[in-house]
Design a protein around this motif. Structure first.
Motif, mmCIF file in Angstrom:
data_model
loop_
_atom_site.group_PDB
_atom_site.id
_atom_site.type_symbol
_atom_site.label_atom_id
_atom_site.label_comp_id
_atom_site.label_asym_id
_atom_site.label_seq_id
_atom_site.Cartn_x
_atom_site.Cartn_y
_atom_site.Cartn_z
ATOM 1 N N PRO A 114 13.160 -2.403 -6.009
ATOM 2 C CA PRO A 114 13.232 -1.675 -4.736
ATOM 3 C C PRO A 114 14.070 -2.417 -3.707
ATOM 4 O O PRO A 114 13.858 -3.603 -3.453
ATOM 5 C CB PRO A 114 11.767 -1.572 -4.303
ATOM 6 N N THR A 115 15.056 -1.717 -3.136
ATOM 7 C CA THR A 115 15.929 -2.363 -2.133
ATOM 8 C C THR A 115 16.082 -1.506 -0.892
ATOM 9 O O THR A 115 17.099 -1.582 -0.213
ATOM 10 C CB THR A 115 17.331 -2.638 -2.721
ATOM 11 N N GLU A 116 15.076 -0.652 -0.601
ATOM 12 C CA GLU A 116 15.171 0.106 0.654
ATOM 13 C C GLU A 116 14.968 -0.859 1.829
ATOM 14 O O GLU A 116 14.577 -2.002 1.638
ATOM 15 C CB GLU A 116 14.107 1.208 0.726
ATOM 16 N N ASN A 117 15.203 -0.334 3.045
ATOM 17 C CA ASN A 117 15.101 -1.183 4.230
ATOM 18 C C ASN A 117 13.706 -1.784 4.369
ATOM 19 O O ASN A 117 13.562 -2.964 4.670
ATOM 20 C CB ASN A 117 15.440 -0.372 5.482
ATOM 21 N N SER A 118 12.676 -0.947 4.111
ATOM 22 C CA SER A 118 11.304 -1.446 4.286
ATOM 23 C C SER A 118 11.009 -2.554 3.277
ATOM 24 O O SER A 118 10.373 -3.552 3.607
ATOM 25 C CB SER A 118 10.324 -0.297 4.125
ATOM 26 N N ALA A 119 11.515 -2.380 2.039
ATOM 27 C CA ALA A 119 11.293 -3.407 1.019
ATOM 28 C C ALA A 119 12.012 -4.692 1.399
ATOM 29 O O ALA A 119 11.443 -5.786 1.316
ATOM 30 C CB ALA A 119 11.771 -2.908 -0.333
ATOM 31 N N CYS A 120 13.278 -4.561 1.861
ATOM 32 C CA CYS A 120 14.053 -5.750 2.252
ATOM 33 C C CYS A 120 13.364 -6.476 3.397
ATOM 34 O O CYS A 120 13.329 -7.711 3.431
ATOM 35 C CB CYS A 120 15.467 -5.358 2.668
ATOM 36 N N PHE A 121 12.804 -5.687 4.335
ATOM 37 C CA PHE A 121 12.097 -6.289 5.469
ATOM 38 C C PHE A 121 10.932 -7.137 4.971
ATOM 39 O O PHE A 121 10.748 -8.274 5.419
ATOM 40 C CB PHE A 121 11.620 -5.170 6.403
ATOM 41 N N LYS B 286 0.836 -1.211 0.000
ATOM 42 C CA LYS B 286 0.000 0.000 0.000
ATOM 43 C C LYS B 286 0.864 1.252 0.000
ATOM 44 O O LYS B 286 0.542 2.252 -0.626
ATOM 45 C CB LYS B 286 -0.919 -0.004 1.223
ATOM 46 N N LYS B 287 1.972 1.210 0.755
ATOM 47 C CA LYS B 287 2.865 2.366 0.818
ATOM 48 C C LYS B 287 3.664 2.538 -0.469
ATOM 49 O O LYS B 287 4.304 3.561 -0.673
ATOM 50 C CB LYS B 287 3.837 2.206 1.993
ATOM 51 N N GLY B 288 3.674 1.508 -1.308
ATOM 52 C CA GLY B 288 4.408 1.604 -2.566
ATOM 53 C C GLY B 288 5.869 1.225 -2.444
ATOM 54 O O GLY B 288 6.662 1.540 -3.330
ATOM 55 N N CYS B 289 6.245 0.557 -1.339
ATOM 56 C CA CYS B 289 7.649 0.166 -1.161
ATOM 57 C C CYS B 289 8.053 -0.919 -2.150
ATOM 58 O O CYS B 289 9.233 -1.057 -2.477
ATOM 59 C CB CYS B 289 7.888 -0.357 0.248
ATOM 60 N N LEU B 290 7.096 -1.726 -2.616
ATOM 61 C CA LEU B 290 7.438 -2.853 -3.487
ATOM 62 C C LEU B 290 7.114 -2.551 -4.946
ATOM 63 O O LEU B 290 7.117 -3.446 -5.775
ATOM 64 C CB LEU B 290 6.682 -4.105 -3.046
ATOM 65 N N ASN B 291 6.841 -1.275 -5.250
ATOM 66 C CA ASN B 291 6.431 -0.941 -6.616
ATOM 67 C C ASN B 291 7.525 -1.251 -7.626
ATOM 68 O O ASN B 291 8.689 -0.944 -7.415
ATOM 69 C CB ASN B 291 6.092 0.551 -6.708
ATOM 70 N N PHE B 292 7.100 -1.868 -8.683
ATOM 71 C CA PHE B 292 8.044 -2.216 -9.736
ATOM 72 C C PHE B 292 7.266 -2.156 -11.038
ATOM 73 O O PHE B 292 6.138 -2.633 -11.113
ATOM 74 C CB PHE B 292 8.588 -3.625 -9.509
#
Lengths: 299, 159
Positions: free
Chosen positions: A253-260, A237-243
């Motif tokens: 996406p490889t930010e901390n939230s995405a990696c988590f 929902k936050k768009g951390c996994l957007n691709f």
């Protein structure tokens, strides 16, 4: 006490409700997240579970699946011309690298969902489905379990019809075999309906027997599943996994939230393989792996 | 039987690839499209997507010569190939062609009512662009709409 059949997977010993929730969550994340890392994790998890459970993996089936995946990869760029990297032109329209990569991605998604559905059909047998939705949708539950029963039955009957045609020395006609199959099943379904009616399938207050107990372990598994689902849904929902594949391929996406959320999803996807490994190494003695069909085990 | 069907599909794919005109990227963009020199006049063509962003002009107003069988689609094809801009259409060139995308801006990318439209002398024809024969002095505009033409001046769906 846990009784395990030799051909059964240990993962299916979990209560139907958390089991069903688990399959629904993993398959829907695989299909809907549209993120390559999630899909690859899910693919590896599914393959690991199939290798541990299935005893019929042959080189032929692997080649067949690889050909199937290759077909999807090739066919997608013939119909989709989206994308900025043009490889060559066919009939005046560009064949793009993005469409090729998207085709490959989709082939992995389809293959992964097929593998999970195979595991699901082995773990979620018809008695579990009836136990799960029998109270809420009794008719749908009976229908689903009947259909699931009829598909393997039909395959078996079809093979027998072909075999009998061969034995009679007639030329094999797949069309006539199919028509015979249909008439057999029309008769069979009337038989089934009569039999069900005579046993009171339509009566009210009819109960069905099931032997599933919702243990604290199952509750823990359900909570674990729900928490991980919540984490992944929030990051989607936050768009951390957007691709995105089109018009050009974006960075993974490889930010901390995405990696988590990748790690969370990996934990979720490797549960069946882990359950299998732990069960067969810790709780089952050598003798049960040998030719003894049923093994009772203190748990 | 399974093996045979796989081979049939593979052979079909190969046939499709070779039956359609295969071109490399360089060849496609440098191709002399065999146009006759019998020009009968000039038209002005422009392509824009101003409805997406302010001043998003893909092809500014350009004057190009036409022959007597040139259509709104064929001049678009010509100008975009010349300027090496991606575009996608459905249908065989010559029959009713539908333009799906120009410069990777696809139909439906900006809502359910979005897509490419064309106007000739500020009228929006109700026939396919590949059937609209152009005349000398026509002004062809390809515009991206987000509201079925209502936002770019088409009155067909005005209500």
């Amino acid at each position: 006490m846990i009784i395990i059949m030799q051909n059964e997977c240990a993962f299916s010993k979990i209560h139907p409700l958390p089991l069903f929730m688990w399959f629904v969550s993993v398959i829907s994340f695989t299909v809907l997240a549209m993120n390559p890392i999630i899909v690859i994790i899910s693919f590896i998890g599914a393959v690991a579970h199939r290798i541990l459970v299935s005893k019929k993996i042959s080189v032929k089936s692997i080649i067949g699946n690889a050909v199937f995946m290759m077909m999807i990869t090739i066919i997608n760029p013939l119909f989709s011309h989206h994308g900025v990297t043009e490889l060559f032109f066919l009939g005046g329209l560009p064949v793009t690298l993005e469409a090729l990569i998207f085709g490959f991605f989709m082939s992995i998604v389809i293959q992964t969902s097929i593998l999970w559905c195979l595991s699901m059909s082995e773990c979620m047998t018809s008695d579990k489905i009836i136990h799960l939705i029998g109270k809420i949708f009794p008719k749908i539950a009976v229908l689903i379990s009947l259909i699931l029963r009829f598909i393997p039955l039909m395959k078996d009957k079809y093979k027998r019809i072909i075999d009998s045609q061969t034995a009679l020395g007639e030329p094999i006609s797949y069309l006539s075999a199919f028509s015979v199959l249909v008439s057999i099943f029309l008769e069979d379904s009337i038989d089934t309906a009569d039999s069900m009616k005579s046993r009171g399938a339509e009566l009210k207050n009819r109960t069905n027997y099931s032997n599933f107990k919702f243990s604290p372990k199952d509750f823990c598994f359900l909570i674990f599943d729900v928490i991980i689902c919540a984490v992944i849904i929030i990051s989607i929902k936050k768009g951390c996994l957007n691709f995105s594949f089109y018009p050009s391929i974006s960075e993974i996406p490889t930010e901390n939230s995405a990696c988590f959320s990748y790690i969370m999803f990996a934990i979720l996807a490797f549960v069946p393989a882990a359950v299998e490994v732990i069960f067969w190494t810790r709780f089952v003695s050598i003798s049960s792996v040998l030719n003894i069909p049923m093994k009772k085990q203190k748990h | 039987m399974k093996k045979r069907s796989i081979w049939v599909i593979i052979i079909l794919l190969i046939v499709v690839v070779f039956a359609l005109n295969f071109e490399t990227v360089g060849k496609h963009y440098s191709a002399d499209n065999g146009k006759s020199e019998n020009y009968v006049g000039y038209v002005v063509i422009s392509v824009d997507a101003n409805q997406i962003a302010e001043n998003k002009i893909i092809v500014p107003e350009t004057e190009i010569p036409i022959s007597d069988d040139d259509t709104a689609f064929s001049v678009l094809n010509e100008i975009l190939t010349e300027q090496k801009i991606h575009f996608d259409y459905a249908g065989v060139s010559g029959n009713s062609v539908y333009v799906k995308a120009i410069d990777n801006i696809y139909e439906y990318d900006y809502g359910d009512l979005s897509g490419w439209m064309y106007s000739v002398n500020d009228n929006f024809p109700t026939i396919s662009s590949s059937e609209y024969i152009l005349h000398d002095g026509d002004i062809v505009k390809w515009v991206y709409t987000r509201d079925l033409g209502r936002d770019v001046g088409d009155n067909y769906y005005a209500k």
